[in-house]
Design a protein around this motif. Structure first.
Motif, PDB file in Angstrom:
ATOM      1  N   HIS A 321       0.812  -1.208   0.000  1.00  0.00           N
ATOM      2  CA  HIS A 321       0.000   0.000   0.000  1.00  0.00           C
ATOM      3  C   HIS A 321       0.851   1.267   0.000  1.00  0.00           C
ATOM      4  O   HIS A 321       0.350   2.349  -0.350  1.00  0.00           O
ATOM      5  CB  HIS A 321      -0.934   0.001   1.210  1.00  0.00           C
ATOM      6  CG  HIS A 321      -1.894  -1.143   1.210  1.00  0.00           C
ATOM      7  ND1 HIS A 321      -1.878  -2.137   2.165  1.00  0.00           N
ATOM      8  CD2 HIS A 321      -2.878  -1.481   0.345  1.00  0.00           C
ATOM      9  CE1 HIS A 321      -2.826  -3.019   1.896  1.00  0.00           C
ATOM     10  NE2 HIS A 321      -3.445  -2.644   0.797  1.00  0.00           N
ATOM     11  N   LEU A 322       2.109   1.149   0.392  1.00  0.00           N
ATOM     12  CA  LEU A 322       3.018   2.303   0.401  1.00  0.00           C
ATOM     13  C   LEU A 322       4.080   2.189  -0.687  1.00  0.00           C
ATOM     14  O   LEU A 322       5.125   2.832  -0.605  1.00  0.00           O
ATOM     15  CB  LEU A 322       3.699   2.424   1.766  1.00  0.00           C
ATOM     16  CG  LEU A 322       2.799   2.699   2.965  1.00  0.00           C
ATOM     17  CD1 LEU A 322       3.640   2.871   4.227  1.00  0.00           C
ATOM     18  CD2 LEU A 322       1.933   3.933   2.734  1.00  0.00           C
ATOM     19  N   ILE A 323       3.815   1.417  -1.725  1.00  0.00           N
ATOM     20  CA  ILE A 323       4.820   1.204  -2.761  1.00  0.00           C
ATOM     21  C   ILE A 323       5.207   2.513  -3.446  1.00  0.00           C
ATOM     22  O   ILE A 323       6.318   2.643  -3.964  1.00  0.00           O
ATOM     23  CB  ILE A 323       4.318   0.174  -3.789  1.00  0.00           C
ATOM     24  CG1 ILE A 323       5.475  -0.334  -4.652  1.00  0.00           C
ATOM     25  CG2 ILE A 323       3.178   0.728  -4.621  1.00  0.00           C
ATOM     26  CD1 ILE A 323       5.102  -1.514  -5.538  1.00  0.00           C
ATOM     27  N   PHE A 324       4.323   3.510  -3.397  1.00  0.00           N
ATOM     28  CA  PHE A 324       4.640   4.802  -4.013  1.00  0.00           C
ATOM     29  C   PHE A 324       5.788   5.516  -3.311  1.00  0.00           C
ATOM     30  O   PHE A 324       6.381   6.457  -3.860  1.00  0.00           O
ATOM     31  CB  PHE A 324       3.398   5.704  -4.030  1.00  0.00           C
ATOM     32  CG  PHE A 324       2.872   6.062  -2.661  1.00  0.00           C
ATOM     33  CD1 PHE A 324       3.372   7.151  -1.963  1.00  0.00           C
ATOM     34  CD2 PHE A 324       1.875   5.311  -2.078  1.00  0.00           C
ATOM     35  CE1 PHE A 324       2.886   7.480  -0.705  1.00  0.00           C
ATOM     36  CE2 PHE A 324       1.375   5.626  -0.820  1.00  0.00           C
ATOM     37  CZ  PHE A 324       1.879   6.720  -0.123  1.00  0.00           C
ATOM     38  N   ALA A 325       6.133   5.090  -2.100  1.00  0.00           N
ATOM     39  CA  ALA A 325       7.232   5.718  -1.363  1.00  0.00           C
ATOM     40  C   ALA A 325       8.593   5.133  -1.734  1.00  0.00           C
ATOM     41  O   ALA A 325       9.632   5.668  -1.324  1.00  0.00           O
ATOM     42  CB  ALA A 325       7.016   5.572   0.144  1.00  0.00           C
TER      43      ALA A 325
END
Length: 545
Positions: A321-325
């Motif tokens: 869910h935080l792969i954009f980071a």
């Protein structure tokens, strides 16, 4: 020379690799990751979430949008792609190829974003680190939306920086388009847009143009916001803190775990990576304060949102869910490597050796976390899965009622079997009951799959006993390695009877110590309760063959 964040920000000159060397290095990462993903495309066994996307994609386009936006909730882009794949005969291979394509495309996008934040040398190191990350490698073959989320989010950050550096409506229109696509890729895209909003407000540049662009995104995204509310209602997500993460300390543990999956989760390696990232943020703040500000917004916004949010017990945020980071974390870790190499020429070999060691540890963590990605699914299980799917394809009926999106059903469909379109979600009582009540009655035969090798089991086994629920005469059962396929001999007729039979099957699953049986039993019992039926306290007995 390093590339400044903008014309107004002065940056100390430092040796940098040439654009040609940068392009060759990034291309090497693209080729390496692409080759790995193609070779391991089917190493990891099919998953129920992949089956879900393809089965939902079997409907008409209008039916797909109704299901995703109005019934299930969430972001539609992945399902639209699955719809196109399902209607062109692509199947699981096509779905995973799309994930691999987005993962590979993410690398040059990540490199370009990192180069804007720092310089080409640092960006190349960040790309190398991202290439060995479990979160990239695994989601590059997992047929879901996460590699697309990485790609579209990185692209939106690039578009935002471009819009802030240029005067014109076109640049902001491109950013607005990218922002809507991010939110259509994953509900957490709203965190990406929020982080960009904070960054624009703090920079206080081009606020008028930005305000119009953000307003356009808010209006264009109305169907997406509505779908997100549907999803939030399903999983009991709201404002107020608490829930499954249990306050700020729970959020910190979650973020630490995500950092481990971005790098390597073993204690020594993780804390080393976190120390490098902290040093990188400090150095970046000194050299490029605006870049450090964007990184802080990108990493801090989800942390703040998770502290303020209430996440229901059925919600369990994962690293994906935080792969954009990932681009920002990899960039921060890369900064100290380059700083050390630039400090003294004699330290270049040391920095390269340390970089190689960290990269190897990342790959080792990926192997440790998902060994099947490297070793492949055991041959006997593959054979059993194929045999079970073949039996379902040859003996299934278009009127059957399937419980859960089990990959065996996907295998039967890909074999051209008469696989029903009536599938009952297994972990959501509300959706399960709605699916049953929306179908024309009388309902057909019920079909259930029990898997002794499932990763949710405390002990995974390669075989399973041939058992039937009670009364045994009401069911037929077949064993294929670890899979026990159970089917009712007569049509279930009504939602109530289907749920009662599901309850009997899942109580059998509990006696076989299957991890998913408790969740599935809960689904059946809650749905039965909504029909006004209260099962007796005593569990049904199970029968042997």
């Amino acid at each position: 020379m390093t590339v400044p964040n903008s014309a107004s920000e002065s940056v100390t000159a430092a040796p940098d690799i040439s654009p040609r060397a940068f392009a060759v290095g990034v291309a090497g990462c693209v080729v390496g990751v692409g080759a790995f993903l193609l070779l391991r495309l089917h190493a990891w066994p099919p998953h129920e979430d992949e089956t879900l996307a393809l089965f939902v994609g079997r409907s008409s386009f209008g039916g797909l949008l109704h299901t995703v936006l109005g019934v299930r909730g969430g972001a539609p882009l992945h399902y639209v792609l699955a719809w196109a794949i399902a209607h062109t005969g692509g199947g699981l291979t096509g779905l995973r190829l799309v994930s691999a394509l987005f993962a590979v495309a993410s690398l040059p996008t990540l490199a370009a974003l990192s180069a804007r934040l720092t310089d080409r040398t640092t960006a190349l190191v960040a790309t190398v680190l991202a290439s060995g990350s479990w979160v990239l490698l695994f989601h590059g073959i997992y047929g879901r939306m996460y590699s697309a989320f990485l790609f579209t989010s990185a692209l939106s950050y690039l578009a935002l920086l471009r819009a802030l550096e240029r005067d014109g409506r076109r640049a902001w229109a491109l950013w607005a388009l990218a922002a809507v696509v991010v939110c259509a890729t994953h509900p957490y895209g709203v965190l990406v847009i929020a982080s960009q909003g904070f960054y624009v407000l703090i920079r206080r540049e081009r606020l008028r143009e930005a305000a119009w662009a953000f307003a356009a995104v808010a209006v264009l995204g109305v169907p997406l916001w509505r779908a997100s509310l549907v999803l939030a209602d399903r999983f009991d997500v709201g404002v107020g803190g608490g829930g499954s993460l249990r306050g700020p300390l729970g959020v910190l543990r979650y973020l630490r775990s995500a950092a481990g999956d971005f790098s390597a989760g073993w204690t020594v390696t993780l804390w080393t990576a976190l120390a490098l990232a902290a040093a990188g943020l400090f150095l970046l703040a000194r050299r490029r304060p605006r870049s450090a500000l964007l990184v802080a917004c990108a990493l801090g916004t989800p942390a703040l949102a998770l502290v303020l949010a209430h996440l229901g017990s059925s919600t369990s945020p994962q690293t994906r869910h935080l792969i954009f980071a990932l681009p920002f974390f990899s960039t921060l870790v890369a900064v100290p490597f380059v700083a050390v190499a630039r400090a003294r020429r004699a330290l270049v070999p040391v920095a390269l050796l340390a970089l190689a060691a960290l990269f190897a540890t990342e790959v080792g963590w990926a192997w440790h976390k998902t060994p099947l990605l490297f070793k492949g699914e055991p041959g006997p299980r593959v054979a059993a899965r194929h045999a079970a799917s073949a039996w379902l394809a040859s003996s299934g009926r278009g009127t059957d009622v399937l419980f859960g999106y089990d990959p065996l059903y996907l295998g039967a469909w890909q074999r051209g079997g008469a696989v029903t379109r009536t599938v009952v979600p297994r972990a959501d009582p509300k959706l399960a009951l709605a699916a049953l009540q929306s179908k024309q009655q009388p309902l057909g035969r019920g079909v259930w799959v029990l898997d002794a090798s499932d990763t949710n089991n405390a002990v995974r086994r390669s075989t399973i006993a041939l058992r039937r629920p009670s009364p045994a005469a009401a069911y037929e059962a077949r064993v294929f390695g670890p899979f026990l396929v159970i089917r009712s001999r007569t049509p279930t007729g009504t939602p109530r009877r289907f749920l009662q039979e599901t309850r009997a099957v899942m109580e059998l699953g509990r006696t076989l110590h299957l991890g998913s049986a408790d969740v599935n039993l809960h689904t059946a019992l809650v749905a039965l309760g909504q029909l006004g039926y209260t099962p007796p306290r005593s569990s049904r007995s199970t029968s042997s063959r």
